[in-house]
Structure formats: structure tokens, C-alpha cells
Design an enzyme around this catalytic site. Structure first.
Site, short mmCIF file in Angstrom:
data_model
loop_
_atom_site.label_atom_id
_atom_site.label_comp_id
_atom_site.label_asym_id
_atom_site.label_seq_id
_atom_site.Cartn_x
_atom_site.Cartn_y
_atom_site.Cartn_z
N LYS A 21 0.84 -1.20 0.00
CA LYS A 21 0.00 0.00 0.00
C LYS A 21 0.88 1.26 0.00
CE LYS A 21 -3.30 2.41 2.91
NZ LYS A 21 -4.09 2.41 4.12
N GLU A 57 10.56 -4.92 4.14
CA GLU A 57 10.55 -6.33 3.74
C GLU A 57 10.17 -6.47 2.27
OE1 GLU A 57 9.15 -5.06 6.45
OE2 GLU A 57 9.13 -6.48 8.12
N GLY A 80 -4.63 -1.60 5.33
CA GLY A 80 -3.88 -2.76 4.84
C GLY A 80 -4.53 -4.08 5.21
N ARG A 81 -4.95 -4.22 6.48
CA ARG A 81 -5.48 -5.52 6.91
C ARG A 81 -6.92 -5.75 6.46
NH1 ARG A 81 -4.04 -2.19 10.87
NH2 ARG A 81 -5.58 -1.34 12.33
N GLU A 123 -4.02 -6.34 15.32
CA GLU A 123 -3.46 -5.04 14.90
C GLU A 123 -4.53 -3.96 15.05
OE1 GLU A 123 -0.15 -4.86 11.76
OE2 GLU A 123 -1.76 -3.87 10.71
N HIS A 125 -5.46 -32.75 18.59
CA HIS A 125 -4.32 -33.58 18.99
C HIS A 125 -3.12 -32.71 19.36
CE1 HIS A 125 -6.28 -37.31 17.72
NE2 HIS A 125 -6.88 -36.52 16.84
N LYS A 184 10.04 -1.18 13.59
CA LYS A 184 10.54 -0.89 12.24
C LYS A 184 11.69 0.11 12.31
CE LYS A 184 6.15 -1.18 9.69
NZ LYS A 184 5.22 -0.41 8.88
O1 F6P Z 1 2.37 -4.19 10.01
C1 F6P Z 1 2.17 -2.87 9.69
C2 F6P Z 1 1.61 -2.66 8.32
O2 F6P Z 1 1.51 -1.31 8.10
C3 F6P Z 1 0.27 -3.36 8.11
O3 F6P Z 1 -0.79 -2.66 8.62
C4 F6P Z 1 0.26 -3.52 6.64
O4 F6P Z 1 -0.71 -4.43 6.24
C5 F6P Z 1 1.68 -3.97 6.40
O5 F6P Z 1 2.45 -3.22 7.31
C6 F6P Z 1 2.20 -3.83 5.00
O6 F6P Z 1 2.17 -2.51 4.55
P1 F6P Z 1 2.30 -2.14 3.04
O7 F6P Z 1 1.16 -2.74 2.30
O8 F6P Z 1 2.27 -0.64 3.00
O9 F6P Z 1 3.62 -2.67 2.53
#
Ligand code: F6P
Length: 537
Positions: free
Chosen positions: A200, A206, A260-261, A346, A377, A505
């Protein structure tokens, strides 16, 4: 939205006194009421939600509904769907529901429809082979590169809809762990692979690291000019995507009003549409939209997200339950608990209320789970006989997709058996009667009996759904989304920001640069020792 301390409301006070009178009541005694099962069941479309195995009476329900009214839930729902900036700390509306609204009055109808239409056209061209890779071959593999909401929703749905999947192989890279990246791409052929970079913000370390590594691996083999046929991106940050080297026609936009979520309904769901085809993706959206209508229009006493959220509040704030388990009785939903961990934790893992004050009550619950019967189990022992109260959602389907009724009957027999066992437990008298005719000595029987007693009285809510389809899955996820909203309203917290993930972060960035000179860095002694040990190896 109203701003209040929920514990200061009349309903909360009444619930507190009511709790004192009911807290030791055993569910089995509540079932003396022969109408209980039907009284506490909601039948909606293909869903039968039986919440009668919860430690409530009609009075509990009445008081919880009073709480919902007193905190202004009706007005809050109007603000939520009306596009108010209910994500106040980020100054944004929360409008993921608009992404699945196909009506004429939908929010930003034209833009949303346009993006849906480009998802449809693009996915069709990949699936039917019209879109070729740079060397003229058709695409066989799709790799989604994203993390958090840009990964968990798509991967959960793609796994859940395996039965509906087409010939494309779908892969997910999320962790910045290079081994994860290399394991995923090691057997892939760049000539037949499409990479979907989903972020987003397009600033997430990452995702950008993984995308950069993958892009380099790709360019080393096929050259820069091949990128256009193999890389697409989903983001709100169009400029950053272009700077990364993805052409504007290969960008699927999204909007800041989609968290995002909660974004799998947007172009973040591109890899879902690629995996199962656009029509199934649209069914998923439509199922969620029907749940939106249910949530908006159904009176609270018959409203699934409202009732289930109130039950969570009941256990969290009155019984002191710290966690909730989600147990899907289908292997297809094996990623549902992980998905819900982000969605729920979150969102409602907050300790400051909407006034900016430290809350004086418990908020977000810990969510965990695994599919049944595997989890029986693994950790069910603790739910049955441990010291903690763990309310659990049991999600099961009436029909098996492959039609193997023998297996399905066994699966569902376990599904029903567990909720019954959790509720009833096993009394000392029952244990003793099982020993009748045993060759064991009386002394040995007396020794063993306490270990074999189950207290029972463990609450569960059962979701019995006809079939696992894109539509029912959409509705199920929509249900949890609205449940999150209701809980956030009652706890007077902001459910749609996530400042809590920022500190880690920032520190990770700092530590990465401090690896150069650990001893002069400003970390605590323990962290320095660990960093030094890591760098020496
Ligand atoms: O974990 C934090 C966060 O901002 C989430 O809310 C989001 O889904 C994720 O990182 C990834 O963010 P992006 O889509 O901006 O890479």
C-alpha cells in the site's frame, strides 16, 4: 463517534452485578431451558450461528445489547459506512466496504469499478494465456510479494479457495528472510513467472528488499527490457512504484481509505483473482457485501457481528478471558487464524482510548487457532482441562467440496463432539461409572478419578455453513471485520491505526546501520552483546 469510558455506562454497571450472579452457573444447567438452542441461534442465508453454548442468559443478552445502544453503536455504524474519518489518528475514512458495493450509490463508484475492470481484463489475459512473457511463453506461476495485509489476506483466501483454483501456481513471498525468498524462486522459470508486488505504502522494508532481490534475479536472466511483461504492482504510492521500475500501465491503484489488513477486496486481491479467476473474486466481494447489508440493517439482537462482538466483550471484560481460539474444521481455512491475528490484534491491540487516555479496562483479545481435527491432537488438552477460559469459534461446513461423505461425517462428528465435550465436561460420577467392572483396585480408581474429570462449562460459538464457496467465505471474513469494528466502538479505541508496529521498524533500521560499529552504538548492553555475537560469526 461518541467518546466515553464504557465502564462508566449504566449497562456496564448492570453487567458487572449480573456477572456476579451468573459467573459460576454451568452451561448444562442453562440447557434445562428446552428452547435455549433456538433462542440463541441466528440463521442467515447459508449460515447457522449457534451461540447457545455461551455462558449467557437472556438477561445477559439484554444487558449487552443495552451496552451497544448506550455507547452509540447505531450512530457509529452510520459513520463507518458513511465515510466519516473514523480512523482519526491518520485522518482517514475506513471504506473497504465500498470495494464490495456494486450498487449505484457506492462510495467512489467509478474509480472502484474502473480498477475492478482492469483486474478483470488483466487476470483474464494471464489465465487464458493471451498475455505472454517477454520470450513469448505463457505465464504458469504467479508470485505475490507483500507482507501483513498485503500478504495475509491474499494467501489465506487463495489457500481457502484451492478447490476453485485454475492452472496457475501461486506463491507468496512475505518474510525478509532471504532463505524464504530463495526457496520460493529457486525452481521458478523467469520466462513463465509473473511477479505481483503489493505494498500500500511502497515503503515497507521487507517488501522492497524482497522485490529488489527478485527483480535482480529476474533481470540477470532475462534483461531489463523483460521486466514490463513480468512485474506488476499494487499500491497507493504510484510514484515510488515507477521509481522502482514498474511502468505506470502495470500499476493497480488502491486508496488511503482502505486499511492494509482490510485490503484483500481491493487490487491487493489481484493474486486471488489470478488464482481463482475474476468471477470467483467477484463472488467473494458479493458475499462480503451481503454481510455488510446484514450488519447495517439487521436489528442488533439478530445481528451476527454485533452478537459475536458482544460475547467477546463479555468474556474479555467480565470473565477476564485473555484469548480466543478460532478452529476451522476444514483444512482449506488453515491460514484463517493467522489472517485474523493481524485483522483483530493489529486493530484492537490498543491501550489508549479515543480521548488519548490510558484505558482502565481490557481491550483486544489474543487470537489463535489451527484447523480441527489437528488442533484436537495438539492444544485442545489445555482448553478442556487447563486453568484458562478460552472461548472458541468453531467453523464447519455441511458439505465437503470433493464429496467424500465418509471423511466429512468423521470430521463433523469431531466438530460437534468437541463443542459438546467442552460444554458438558465429565463429572466425577460419570468417571466412576466408567470404572465399573474395571479390574483396578478401589485405591487406584480413587487416585485416577480427579485426572479424568472435566469441568466443562467452556464456551463455544458454532458457525455451521452450507459450503465453502467464494461467497460464503466473503461473508465470513466480512463478519469478522464488523465484529472488530463493534469491539473497537465499545472499547472506545481507534481500531484502524497501527502505531504499535512503528517502533520495531525504526529500531530495525537503526540496528542495520549500527552493525557497522556495534561498540559505539547507543544500544543497551544486552542488545550490543547479541549484535556483537551475531557479527563475529
Ligand atoms: O504491520 C504494519 C503494516 O503497516 C500493516 O498494517 C500492513 O498491512 C503492512 O504493514 C504492509 O504494509 P504495506 O502494504 O504498505 O507494505
Amino acid at each position: 463517534m461518541k467518546n466515553f469510558n464504557p465502564t462508566q455506562t449504566n449497562a456496564w454497571n448492570k453487567l458487572q452485578s449480573h456477572f456476579e450472579t451468573i459467573k459460576d452457573t454451568h452451561l448444562t444447567s442453562l440447557f434445562k431451558d428446552t428452547n435455549r438452542a433456538s433462542t440463541f441461534t441466528i440463521q442467515w442465508q447459508d449460515f447457522l450461528v449457534d451461540y447457545s453454548k455461551n455462558r449467557i442468559t437472556e438477561e445477559t443478552k439484554t444487558l449487552l445489547l443495552e451496552l451497544a445502544e448506550e455507547v452509540g453503536l447505531s450512530e457509529a455504524i452510520t459513520s463507518y459506512f458513511g465515510g466519516d474519518s473514523i480512523n482519526a489518528t491518520e485522518g482517514r475514512a475506513v471504506m473497504h466496504t465500498a470495494l464490495r458495493d456494486f450498487s449505484d450509490v457506492a462510495f467512489q463508484k467509478e474509480e472502484v469499478a474502473q480498477v475492478r475492470s482492469s483486474i478483470k481484463t488483466f487476470t483474464k489475459s494471464i489465465i487464458d494465456g493471451a498475455h505472454k512473457g517477454a520470450t513469448g511463453k505463457t505465464i504458469t506461476d504467479v508470485v505475490n510479494i507483500g507482507i501483513g495485509g498485503s500478504d495475509l489476506g491474499p494467501v489465506m483466501i487463495v489457500e481457502a479457495l484451492q478447490y476453485y483454483k485454475n492452472h496457475l501456481s501461486t506463491h507468496f513471498i512475505s518474510n525478509v528472510d532471504g532463505d524464504h525468498v530463495m526457496e520460493t524462486i529457486k525452481d521458478l522459470d523467469p520466462e513463465t513467472t509473473l511477479f505481483v508486488i503489493v505494498s500500500k505504502t511502497f515503503t515497507t522494508q521487507e517488501t522492497l528488499s524482497n522485490a529488489t532481490t527478485v527483480r535482480k534475479w529476474f533481470v540477470d536472466q532475462l534483461g531489463e527490457q523483460a521486466v514490463e511483461n513480468h512485474f506488476v504492482a499494487v499500491s497507493t504510492n504510484l510514484e515510488a512504484v515507477q521509481n522502482f521500475g514498474i511502468a505506470s500501465q502495470n500499476i493497480f491503484p488502491m486508496w488511503n481509505w482502505v486499511g492494509g489488513r482490510f485490503s484483500l477486496w481491493s487490487s491487493v486481491g489481484l493474486s486471488i483473482a489470478l488464482a481463482v479467476g475474476y468471477d470467483h473474486f467477484e463472488q467473494l466481494l458479493k458475499g462480503a457485501h451481503e454481510m455488510d447489508i446484514h450488519f447495517k440493517e439487521q436489528p442488533f439482537e439478530e445481528n451476527i457481528p454485533v452478537i459475536t462482538a458482544l460475547l467477546s466483550v463479555w468474556y474479555n471484560n467480565f470473565f477476564g478471558a485473555e484469548s480466543e481460539a478460532v478452529i476451522p474444521y476444514t483444512q482449506y481455512l488453515h491460514r484463517l487464524p493467522a489472517y485474523l491475528q493481524q485483522a483483530i490484534m493489529e486493530s484492537n491491540g490498543k491501550s489508549v482510548d479515543r480521548n488519548g487516555n490510558r484505558v482502565t479496562y481490557e481491550t483486544g483479545n489474543i487470537i489463535w487457532g489451527e484447523p480441527g481435527t489437528n488442533s484436537q491432537h495438539a492444544f485442545f488438552q489445555l482448553i478442556h482441562q487447563g486453568t484458562k477460559l478460552i472461548p472458541a469459534d468453531f467453523i464447519g461446513f455441511k458439505k465437503s467440496l470433493h464429496g467424500n461423505t465418509d471423511h466429512h461425517d468423521k470430521l463433523m462428528a469431531n466438530f460437534f463432539a468437541q463443542t459438546e465435550a467442552l460444554m458438558n465436561g465429565k463429572t466425577e460420577a460419570q468417571v466412576l461409572s466408567e470404572f465399573e467392572g474395571s479390574t483396578l483396585s478401589r485405591k487406584r480408581i480413587e487416585q485416577l478419578t480427579p485426572f479424568k474429570v472435566f469441568e466443562g462449562n467452556k464456551p463455544t460459538t458454532t458457525y455451521l455453513i452450507d459450503t465453502l464457496s467464494p461467497k460464503t467465505l466473503g461473508a465470513l471474513i466480512g463478519m469478522y471485520e464488523h465484529k472488530i469494528f463493534v469491539q473497537g466502538v465499545i472499547w472506545n479505541i481507534y481500531s484502524y491505526d497501527q502505531w504499535g508496529v512503528e517502533l520495531g521498524k525504526q529500531l530495525a533500521k537503526q540496528i542495520l546501520s549500527d552493525f557497522q560499529d556495534v561498540n559505539t552504538s547507543k544500544h543497551d548492553a544486552s542488545t550490543k552483546q547479541l549484535m556483537n555475537s551475531y557479527k563475529k560469526d
